[in-house]
Design an enzyme around this catalytic site. Sequence first.
Site, PDB file in Angstrom:
ATOM      1  N   TRP A  73     -51.085  26.671 -52.108  1.00  0.00           N
ATOM      2  CA  TRP A  73     -49.935  27.107 -51.933  1.00  0.00           C
ATOM      3  C   TRP A  73     -50.026  28.319 -52.503  1.00  0.00           C
ATOM      4  O   TRP A  73     -50.750  28.275 -53.333  1.00  0.00           O
ATOM      5  CB  TRP A  73     -49.030  26.241 -52.893  1.00  0.00           C
ATOM      6  CG  TRP A  73     -48.525  24.369 -52.632  1.00  0.00           C
ATOM      7  CD1 TRP A  73     -49.105  23.893 -52.891  1.00  0.00           C
ATOM      8  CD2 TRP A  73     -48.142  24.172 -51.633  1.00  0.00           C
ATOM      9  NE1 TRP A  73     -49.035  22.593 -52.287  1.00  0.00           N
ATOM     10  CE2 TRP A  73     -48.212  22.751 -51.181  1.00  0.00           C
ATOM     11  CE3 TRP A  73     -47.124  24.517 -51.152  1.00  0.00           C
ATOM     12  CZ2 TRP A  73     -46.911  21.931 -50.557  1.00  0.00           C
ATOM     13  CZ3 TRP A  73     -45.596  24.111 -49.584  1.00  0.00           C
ATOM     14  CH2 TRP A  73     -46.402  22.688 -50.102  1.00  0.00           C
ATOM     15  N   GLU A 102     -26.910  20.610 -64.057  1.00  0.00           N
ATOM     16  CA  GLU A 102     -27.437  19.068 -63.972  1.00  0.00           C
ATOM     17  C   GLU A 102     -28.021  18.573 -65.537  1.00  0.00           C
ATOM     18  O   GLU A 102     -27.972  18.028 -65.932  1.00  0.00           O
ATOM     19  CB  GLU A 102     -28.612  18.044 -62.702  1.00  0.00           C
ATOM     20  CG  GLU A 102     -28.195  18.471 -61.914  1.00  0.00           C
ATOM     21  CD  GLU A 102     -28.292  19.395 -60.727  1.00  0.00           C
ATOM     22  OE1 GLU A 102     -27.735  19.563 -59.845  1.00  0.00           O
ATOM     23  OE2 GLU A 102     -28.363  20.375 -61.624  1.00  0.00           O
ATOM     24  N   THR A 112     -22.195  22.216 -58.827  1.00  0.00           N
ATOM     25  CA  THR A 112     -23.989  23.502 -58.536  1.00  0.00           C
ATOM     26  C   THR A 112     -23.462  24.222 -56.653  1.00  0.00           C
ATOM     27  O   THR A 112     -22.868  24.262 -56.363  1.00  0.00           O
ATOM     28  CB  THR A 112     -24.748  22.406 -57.669  1.00  0.00           C
ATOM     29  OG1 THR A 112     -24.542  21.391 -56.685  1.00  0.00           O
ATOM     30  CG2 THR A 112     -24.938  21.401 -58.438  1.00  0.00           C
TER      31      THR A 112
END
Length: 542
Positions: A445, A330, A185
């Site tokens: 949000w 991943e 990563t």
Amino acid sequence: MQGNMMFQPLLISNLIVHAARYHGDTAIISKNTDGTITTTNWTHVAENSKRFANALADLGAVHADRIATIAWNNHRHLEAWYAISGSGMVCHTINPRLFPEQLIFIINDAQDKVVLFDKTFLPLIRAVKAHTPTVEHFICLSAFDQEVVDALPDVKFYDALIADHSAQFEWPSFDENTASSLCYTSGTTGNPKGALYSHRSTILHTYAICLPDSLNLSANHVMLPVVPMFHVNAWGTPYAAAMVGCTFVLPGPGLDGASLVQMIDDYDVTVALGVPTIWQGLLSAAKQCGSKLATLKRNVVGGSACPPAMMKAFRDLYDCETIHAWGMTEMSPLGTSNQLKAKHHKLSADEQLNVRLSQGRPPFGVDLRITDEENGTHEVVRDGHSTGNLQVKGHWIIESYYGKPNNALTTDGWFDTGDIASINEDGYLLLSDRAKDLIKSGGEWISSVELENIAMSHPEIAMAAVIAATHPKWDERPVVIAIKQQGSDVTEEDILNYYADKIAKWQIPDKVIFVDSIPLTGTGKMLKKDLRDQYGSVLLEN
């Protein structure tokens, strides 16, 4: 009772054998680090991969050894890839844009035995060599070069190695669950973590990305992977190109817009793949030089969300279909691809564009769900509006990180991606944001991606990032960090007014900061952490 069918392990070597046997004369066009072009074909790539497999054996490399590459997309890198994995070793692609400390960590964590590198990265090799005790051989992916020898006296050269070895080599057979390649990563927080792929997972992933509802690849295509081979195996395209036997155009280090326009026009590229920052440069260069990108029929955008204005530009100016895709290291990486369903063809062009803005549907082999809490198991409704934590499972999804025995999955076997998203009734995924990039203002949000897309649609903005800045009353408020188009005199007031009829008033950013550049990761994503560190207190200061 079992079926009466043959069993053959799914091995990466099968791909290069197939490509050479059935598409042997199909061209592989490669730009070298010195700017020259090498034209070869699948037969030659297959032969050289066998020569290099013999060379690795002579150097003492054995089954399961990790062989690292620090290289651009070119024919030598491609040949080495198949030699390494086909021999039963692990091809460890390393992102050269990481910090030297991270590179040293990665090489030592993987315990690499051999490192292959392009001359471009010679200074990097010199910097890390003394700190990587497991590496026994450094191989420069070129012909003999005295400058390289002067800097690295014990170096070996790829061209000399394959010239000294035979193309007679039998690809070994082994368990299809054997490790084939290793990608780390990007490591924007903490040390990078390794995803160790298997031959089986890679072959299944390759089948999936070739499907019409995925990237829709075939022998009829001329494919240009602008995404580097050190970025999740160029999204699997070197494997897919061999599986379908298409013409493969490898751009080397020339990832600037002008170089890509020239490659597309010179070699009749029909499909290209890369991150949004790459396509911004391409669109700008095509406009500047007057290219019509006449052969380019499809471009695939991944790595981060594609701005709507970019999709419209490709559609309206160049008659090019933009495929939004999403995935992760991943996940090998493909998770979804945005292809229309039959019912969508009845929609108008603008209505179809609205469908295209999502990240698309998963192919067979990947399943998605949205849960109401991180690492939770309770799934929220698939209505296209209800958001939550995106989790995945499937045939090419990570179970645990390399060298870390602890399972990386939830209690019921799903991988939590760290993304906030929704899924609609047709299975289309719409990412709201990375969980760490969401802005929480007064308990509500706000999606930074949505605000970025609006900013990017302004004709005088070249690039924009939106971050959460600390606010004394609302906890966090959005701030736009933007790069102006060349010659623009657009003001902060202009940009804030531009938001007025496009989003709820309380979501309009508090401030616009114009900058000359925005920091990017090695894979072309905006480094919002760095921007938050620099500008996260700007509203307090004011």
